[in-house]
Design an enzyme around this catalytic site. Structure first.
Site: not given
Ligand code: PPS
Length: 575
Positions: A199-200, A204, A207, A293
């Protein structure tokens, strides 16, 4: 057991070269040096610790051409992103970079020698071809294509490196793991299956639900592996994000998850990047990798269309699954079902079910306005971290920049604003009177156009720093030149974060009045030529065309002017 590294062997160059460390240090001091850019530094760190296994250096020309055209190194090993050391023509000549030369690679932050490169070849890449092949189009709307066009130097230098020191980090040191360290950690905890999550962005509840689900379905553990090197311009800074990740880790079932930071320079290369990310996670020992996605998508191209299809990344990873040997976990977008207070993958929700989502844009808006962020969306402690970094406008700093002739009323208005803002409370107030700045900051400057410009830029710099820290800044220089004022505006508005709010207030009191009421006789001296280059007399005052407010002490009283400025702040949500 941790997954096998890509290519079979973890290329931990730091461990490999530890025996000759002292010798390399000695030699590094005698060689010519290249000081690495931020991106090169990130790349070198992952080359040296084995995150980019099987690479042992920067790509030579045969490997580069092969990676660009076929996603493989010249020996056939899958590797989708070219990792290059770009160097300018002048440096090639000046440093004598030729095949066989040895060059020290240094960290730009502290000048420490990190590695010695043995040059295999020096070649001129076809950057347009690289853009089209690797990123899909030579379109500067793509951040990496823009980087190729604007930052990358003319030549690529290929060759293997010998590792001397890993770059020193001062932030979140305990959360930074090399592949060997992470593998040792998994071994210690007897983790056999590890689902890695890239992740970047801040994380929340969705996730958390998604990663827990992915792990439970495979009776695996979770590695939260966020990128803290270079991400997409405009992303939430990594300091804030890491505090968010630390907060969310406490919400995982006991012992299920682990957080480790990845010093990667992302390329936002969509499908190719997804394959690269999978290889990297494999090198760090993960057995599974979540791909979402539009994974590592760069956003829209110049024609307003997405660069890549939403599932291109998943398809490319699936295509190479036998070689990758890390199992892809396709990311299912999670949505909230208020009726049952749970998250479900969007494609499993029965038609007609009420669902709730908050988009990134909506979240930013709520942070900006201080509007509530519901519990179902995020965790209290995560929201707290974000609110600290992105205070609502009422808590942000701002700069009131008052420009106008000598004796136009800038000083008295500035002082009155200081009192009014102090009465209001909530922020520290800084008054940068023209005369104070002249004596404290710009004592050596005169009134030549260059010196005046410099003076204004110093005011802008200090104001921007203060506003960024949340202060209300009132600056009152004459600032007679339009280009100086617009440079000041640019400095302050580009600050972002808690600053970025700039208001140009033109104190447009007419010269005749300024002159007639000047009790110190300054204008008189200027008229007599005793002061040269005086603003309004024999030096220009360029009337602002971009003032946010124009005031005039011949038309309004000072309390009225102050009130109108407070209304301007109020209208902008700052009070
Ligand atoms: S500038 O142009 O914005 O850098 O000027 P500033 O720092 O505001 O300083 C202006 C004060 O310096 C006195 N002064 C002059 N002003 C204009 N032109 C010349 N040549 C000049 N020489 C000295 C002037 O009295 C200004 O005082 P205030 O009270 O701030 O207007």
């Amino acid at each position: 057991m941790a997954n096998v590294p890509h290519g079979g062997v973890l290329k931990d160059l730091l461990a490999r070269d530890v025996a000759i460390h002292d010798q390399l240090v000695q030699e590094s001091g005698e060689l010519q040096s290249i000081t690495l850019t931020e991106r090169q530094l990130c790349d070198l760190e992952l080359i040296m610790n084995g995150g980019f296994s099987p690479l042992e250096g920067f790509l030579n020309q045969p490997d580069y051409i092969s990676v660009v055209d076929t996603l493989r190194l010249a020996d056939g090993t899958l590797f989708p992103i070219p990792i290059n050391l770009d160097v300018s023509e002048e440096d090639i000549e000046y440093l004598g970079i030729v095949s066989g030369a040895r060059i020290t690679l240094r960290d730009s932050r502290d000048d420490v020698a990190l590695a010695i490169l043995t040059v295999e070849d020096v070649y001129k890449p076809d950057l347009v071809h690289e853009a089209v092949q690797v990123f899909g189009a030579d379109d500067p709307a793509h951040p990496s294509v823009s980087y190729l066009r604007n930052q990358v130097k003319t030549y690529y230098v290929g060759g293997k490196v010998q590792a001397i020191n890993a770059p020193t980090h001062y932030d979140y040191v305990a959360l930074r793991y090399t592949p060997a360290e992470l593998r040792a950690h998994f071994k210690k905890l007897a983790w056999r299956k590890v689902v890695a999550f890239q992740t970047r962005n801040p994380m929340h509840r969705a996730h958390r639900e998604l990663t827990v689900r992915a792990a439970r379905a495979r009776q695996a553990n979770v590695l939260i592996h966020p990128v803290v090197g270079l991400t997409k311009p405009g992303d939430v800074d990594h300091y804030t994000r890491v505090r968010v990740y630390q907060a969310i880790m406490t919400r995982y079932p006991n012992g299920m998850g682990h957080l480790a930071l990845l010093p990667l320079a992302m390329r936002m290369g969509g499908p190719r990047e997804a394959v690269w990310h999978a290889i990297i996670r494999k090198n760090f020992g993960a057995t599974h990798f979540i791909i979402g996605r539009d994974h590592a998508g760069p956003g829209k191209n110049s024609a307003g269309k997405d660069f890549y299809g939403p599932y291109d990344a998943q398809e490319l990873v699936a295509k190479y699954r036998h070689e990758l040997q890390i199992e892809m976990v396709p990311f299912q977008q999670m949505t909230y079902l208020p009726a049952s207070d749970e998250y479900q993958p969007i494609d499993e929700v029965p038609e007609g079910t009420v669902t709730l989502d908050i988009s990134g844009t909506e979240l930013r808006k709520r942070l900006r306005t201080g509007a509530p962020i519901p519990d179902w969306f995020s965790y209290e402690e995560v929201v707290k971290v974000l609110r600290e970094s992105y205070p609502p406008r009422a808590k942000q700093g701002f700069v009131l920049f008052l420009t106008g002739l000598h004796n136009s009323g800038r000083g008295p208005i500035g002082r009155a604003l200081q009192v009014t803002l102090n009465q209001q409370g909530g922020r520290s107030v800084s008054l940068l009177l023209g005369e104070t700045v002249r004596s404290e900051l710009s004592a050596e400057l005169g009134f030549s156009p260059e010196d005046r410009h410099k003076n204004i830029q110093r005011i802008a710099f200090v104001s921007a720093e203060l506003a960024r820290a949340g202060a209300a800044v009132v600056a009152t220089p004459i600032a007679p030149y339009a280009h100086s004022r617009s440079a000041a505006r640019q400095t302050i508005t580009s600050m972002g974060g808690s600053g970025g709010n700039f208001f140009l207030i033109h104190v447009a009191t007419p010269l005749a009045y300024c002159e007639a009421t000047d009790r110190n006789g300054t204008y008189e001296k200027a008229r007599k030529g005793e002061i040269k280059g005086f603003t309004g007399i024999d030096d220009a005052y360029e009337e602002p065309r971009d003032a946010d407010l124009t005031v005039d002490v011949t038309k309004q009283s000072i309390p009225e002017i102050v009130h109108s400025i407070m209304l301007l702040l109020e209208a902008n949500g700052l009070l």
